[in-house]
Design a protein around this motif. Structure first.
Motif, short mmCIF file in Angstrom:
data_model
loop_
_atom_site.label_atom_id
_atom_site.label_comp_id
_atom_site.label_asym_id
_atom_site.label_seq_id
_atom_site.Cartn_x
_atom_site.Cartn_y
_atom_site.Cartn_z
N SER A 116 40.23 45.00 42.07
CA SER A 116 40.52 46.35 41.58
C SER A 116 40.28 47.37 42.69
CB SER A 116 39.62 46.68 40.37
OG SER A 116 39.80 45.73 39.34
N SER A 129 39.63 50.41 37.32
CA SER A 129 38.19 50.51 37.14
C SER A 129 37.47 49.36 37.85
CB SER A 129 37.92 50.48 35.63
OG SER A 129 36.56 50.45 35.40
N THR A 137 37.13 43.68 34.96
CA THR A 137 38.50 43.94 34.51
C THR A 137 38.84 42.98 33.37
OG1 THR A 137 39.08 44.59 36.75
CG2 THR A 137 40.91 44.10 35.26
N ASP A 153 46.71 44.44 37.99
CA ASP A 153 45.30 44.09 38.24
C ASP A 153 44.91 43.04 37.21
OD1 ASP A 153 42.75 44.11 39.20
OD2 ASP A 153 42.13 45.96 38.16
#
Ligand SMILES: Nc1nc2c(ncn2[C@@H]2O[C@H](COP(=O)(O)OP(=O)(O)OP(=O)(O)O)[C@@H](O)[C@H]2O)c(=O)[nH]1
Ligand SMILES: [Mg+2]
Length: 254
Positions: A116, A129, A137, A153
């Motif tokens: 990320s 995030s 994640t 992601d």
């Protein structure tokens, strides 16, 4: 395992380019042959991203790069020091070769390697995030990085084999208190240093490890840190915890 395989296959199918994000401190241990095989079979371009370069010496990086470049283009990145992300952006556009069309990039890798963070680095903004706690994640997230690049992601859900406690320790997936065998993991870390950069270990703990067996090195570190039990013998558990913490904090560098 099944859901991990499905997720990886789905991301590969949707993406134009795949990133395999590995930790530059131990790229070989954090590459995943299943992922590489699936990408190869798809015929889509793969880029190996060596992230966390700020934690590795230049010599080690060069050696890793020349080894990995035989597998796929390898790019060094330190998101922390804002290094390599522009190069990565160029490399993505180059290997995609999509002549101005939007490129969808799938980011794959073990937990906590910085998948990320790399996306944020290329975006120039905090869009994905991140967290120091692995498994952050959840689910596949679509992130628009601007200027023709979109990312998928993914959660770092590559399963660990039962004997991969060492890699989990190295990656910081488990801290010392959650490892079943912290002394074993600490010994593997010491062994890694002895092979790759004994001076770094010697300087960090102010010890001389020439001619010592691995368990004797652990004892020397315990002695130097003054980790003694009541009867004067060295507290190996506490010493192992210190070594693992120093590694995971990024204080102890190869
Ligand atoms: N030193 C250093 N730390 C980094 C770098 N990139 C990421 N990190 C740290 O690594 C940790 C994990 O980063 P994430 O980007 O959340 O990793 P991830 O691979 O997305 O993790 P999951 O989503 O849990 O699989 C965070 O504590 C980041 O601050 C870097 O270039 N250098
Ligand atoms: Mg993540």
């Amino acid at each position: 395992m099944a859901s991990y395989n499905m997720m990886v296959k789905d991301v590969i199918k949707k993406s134009d380019v795949l990133l395999e994000v590995v930790d530059a401190r131990f790229p070989d241990e954090t590459r995943n042959s299943d992922v590489e095989r699936l990408v190869k079979r798809s015929g889509k371009p793969l880029i190996i991203v060596l992230n966390k370069c700020d934690l590795v010496s230049k010599e080690k990086l060069e050696a890793s790069k020349s080894r990995l470049s035989k597998v796929a283009p390898a790019v060094f990145v330190s998101v922390k020091e804002r290094f390599g992300t522009t190069m990565l952006r160029h490399k993505i556009l180059e290997v995609a070769n999509m002549r101005g069309k939007n490129v969808l990039v799938g980011s794959l890798g073990y937990p906590n390697t910085g998948k990320s963070s790399v996306i944020n680095g290329v975006s120039g903004k905090t869009k994905a995030s991140t967290s120091s706690v692995s498994g952050h994640t959840k689910g596949v997230q679509l992130v628009n990085a601007g200027s023709k690049i979109m990312f998928l992601d993914t959660p770092g859900v590559i399963p660990f084999a039962d004997n991969d406690e060492y890699i989990q320790g190295l990656l910081g997936v488990k801290d010392a208190t959650h490892l079943n065998d912290p002394i074993g993991v600490a010994m593997r870390i010491v062994e890694k240093f002895r092979e790759e950069n004994p001076n770094a270990l010697e300087e960090f703990y102010n010890i001389d490890i020439r001619d010592l067996m691995i368990d004797e090195v652990l004892e020397m570190i315990g002695l130097e840190c003054n980790f003694l039990k009541k009867k004067g013998e060295i507290d190996e558990g506490r010493t192992a915890t210190r070594i693992i913490n120093d590694w995971q904090k990024g204080s102890l560098l190869t």
